[in-house]
Write an enzyme that holds these catalytic residues in place. Sequence first.
Site, PDB file in Angstrom:
ATOM      1  N   HIS A 174       0.862  -1.198   0.000  1.00  0.00           N
ATOM      2  CA  HIS A 174       0.000   0.000   0.000  1.00  0.00           C
ATOM      3  C   HIS A 174       0.894   1.244   0.000  1.00  0.00           C
ATOM      4  O   HIS A 174       1.451   1.619   1.033  1.00  0.00           O
ATOM      5  CB  HIS A 174      -0.889  -0.024   1.242  1.00  0.00           C
ATOM      6  CG  HIS A 174      -2.037   0.956   1.212  1.00  0.00           C
ATOM      7  ND1 HIS A 174      -2.127   1.985   0.305  1.00  0.00           N
ATOM      8  CD2 HIS A 174      -3.149   1.049   2.002  1.00  0.00           C
ATOM      9  CE1 HIS A 174      -3.254   2.674   0.540  1.00  0.00           C
ATOM     10  NE2 HIS A 174      -3.884   2.118   1.553  1.00  0.00           N
ATOM     11  N   ASN A 177      -2.885   6.787  -0.904  1.00  0.00           N
ATOM     12  CA  ASN A 177      -3.874   7.344   0.034  1.00  0.00           C
ATOM     13  C   ASN A 177      -3.303   8.046   1.266  1.00  0.00           C
ATOM     14  O   ASN A 177      -3.931   8.051   2.323  1.00  0.00           O
ATOM     15  CB  ASN A 177      -4.867   6.250   0.456  1.00  0.00           C
ATOM     16  CG  ASN A 177      -5.706   5.803  -0.731  1.00  0.00           C
ATOM     17  OD1 ASN A 177      -5.695   6.443  -1.773  1.00  0.00           O
ATOM     18  ND2 ASN A 177      -6.432   4.698  -0.571  1.00  0.00           N
ATOM     19  N   TYR A 179      -0.789   7.404   3.247  1.00  0.00           N
ATOM     20  CA  TYR A 179      -0.164   6.627   4.317  1.00  0.00           C
ATOM     21  C   TYR A 179       1.372   6.698   4.202  1.00  0.00           C
ATOM     22  O   TYR A 179       1.898   7.502   3.426  1.00  0.00           O
ATOM     23  CB  TYR A 179      -0.711   5.195   4.318  1.00  0.00           C
ATOM     24  CG  TYR A 179      -2.199   5.179   4.604  1.00  0.00           C
ATOM     25  CD1 TYR A 179      -2.687   5.600   5.843  1.00  0.00           C
ATOM     26  CD2 TYR A 179      -3.115   4.811   3.628  1.00  0.00           C
ATOM     27  CE1 TYR A 179      -4.056   5.636   6.102  1.00  0.00           C
ATOM     28  CE2 TYR A 179      -4.490   4.840   3.880  1.00  0.00           C
ATOM     29  CZ  TYR A 179      -4.950   5.247   5.123  1.00  0.00           C
ATOM     30  OH  TYR A 179      -6.294   5.300   5.378  1.00  0.00           O
ATOM     31  N   GLY A 316     -14.234  -1.773  -5.834  1.00  0.00           N
ATOM     32  CA  GLY A 316     -14.282  -1.723  -4.381  1.00  0.00           C
ATOM     33  C   GLY A 316     -15.695  -1.910  -3.866  1.00  0.00           C
ATOM     34  O   GLY A 316     -16.162  -3.031  -3.630  1.00  0.00           O
TER      35      GLY A 316
HETATM   36  C1  8OZ Z   1     -11.253   3.744   4.549  1.00  0.00           C
HETATM   37  C2  8OZ Z   1     -11.219   3.711   5.930  1.00  0.00           C
HETATM   38  C3  8OZ Z   1     -10.050   3.397   6.565  1.00  0.00           C
HETATM   39  C4  8OZ Z   1      -8.904   3.103   5.821  1.00  0.00           C
HETATM   40  C5  8OZ Z   1      -7.354   3.576   2.417  1.00  0.00           C
HETATM   41  C6  8OZ Z   1      -6.923   1.835   3.995  1.00  0.00           C
HETATM   42  O1  8OZ Z   1      -7.940   4.638   2.165  1.00  0.00           O
HETATM   43  C7  8OZ Z   1      -7.718   2.819   3.636  1.00  0.00           C
HETATM   44  C8  8OZ Z   1      -8.944   3.145   4.440  1.00  0.00           C
HETATM   45  C9  8OZ Z   1     -10.122   3.461   3.806  1.00  0.00           C
HETATM   46  O2  8OZ Z   1      -6.462   3.153   1.694  1.00  0.00           O
END
Ligand code: 8OZ
Length: 358
Positions: A174, A177, A179, A316
């Site tokens: 990942h 988004n 992170y 999704g």
């Molecule tokens: C929605 C709620 C919590 C986490 C992402 C892992 O946006 C998520 C996520 C999505 O990639």
Amino acid sequence: MTEPLFSPGRLGEIEIANRLVMAPLTRNRAPDRVPTELMIEYYRQRAGAGLIITEGTQISPIAQGYAWTPGIHTAAQVEGWRKIVDAVHAEGGKIVPQIWHVGRISHPSIIEGGLTPVAPSALSAGAKTFDGSAFVETVQPRAMTEEDIAQTLADYAHAATCARDAGFDGVEIHAANGYLIDQFLRDTANQRTDGYGGAIENRVRFLAEVVDAVVGVWGPGRVGVRISPFSNANNVGLDSDTPALFAAAIDVLNARPLAFVHMVEGATGGPRDWAPGALEALRDRITAPYLANNGYDRAMALEAVARGTADAVAFGRPFIANPDLPARLKRDAPLNALRAELLYGGGAEGYTDYPALP
Ligand code: 8OZ
């Protein structure tokens, strides 16, 4: 003629029965951070996907950012995932975990041991997360030391090894988004002055090292990477030069013959609009099999795979509400509506009780 969307294909070394992929979807149904019996049923129901990418799954305690998300770093978690993998394989499906480090999108109340979240720089996201009882502001993270970075790379390798031990078909990293990996990439979140910050070639270094750590366990042909260049998810901010940054990130990925690159086209879960031509330019730069995502419907997916602009398409929310989504799309059958209020947390309701077609 059978449409290419419904025909077998390959993502690197992963053979898929069709080009419909279940996108990673956070569902917060692992209260002890260990996959549950209910999760076995949920994934088993969706094994008609050409490939399931699991919900984001933390690689270590400090990598967690939301209550009740599962991990993939302990023996109990490996045992839990193994039952899910076996169930999906028994139905003829393929499954990879999405391995995840949230970086600054967290709060000490969520992390085992109450640790302070870590990130490339000590900059608050100004985002929200869920701590099990309420939505809370994410906190100011601690800037990672070089020792923290080395430990995190070791944690990625450990999680990749756990995924192999659980019998998965590969892994998705990942990097999307907002992170941790995305935080290293963007100058909005990364203000480091060492070899991991500053120039673009430095900001892509952490991504390259994570990929190499995971490829060291799996080989490149079973490793995919998810990116979201034009997304402001988790308030990460758009980089000052998104086209140049993500061209460099894609070049890093192109240097390894990966299973796939998975791109969120536009804003995650939101509008697909982007600077005209910019997303296509990034997509066309990718040399690995291309997994497209974000707001696709049946017609768009049919066309993308038929034209060859995507090798597979990840759905999704439609996969949440339709466990038999590939069969429905093939028959052009109506889709169940999503019950959005049951997305996060809770039990079987809104999770394993969506009906399949007879
Ligand atoms: C929605 C709620 C919590 C986490 C992402 C892992 O946006 C998520 C996520 C999505 O990639």
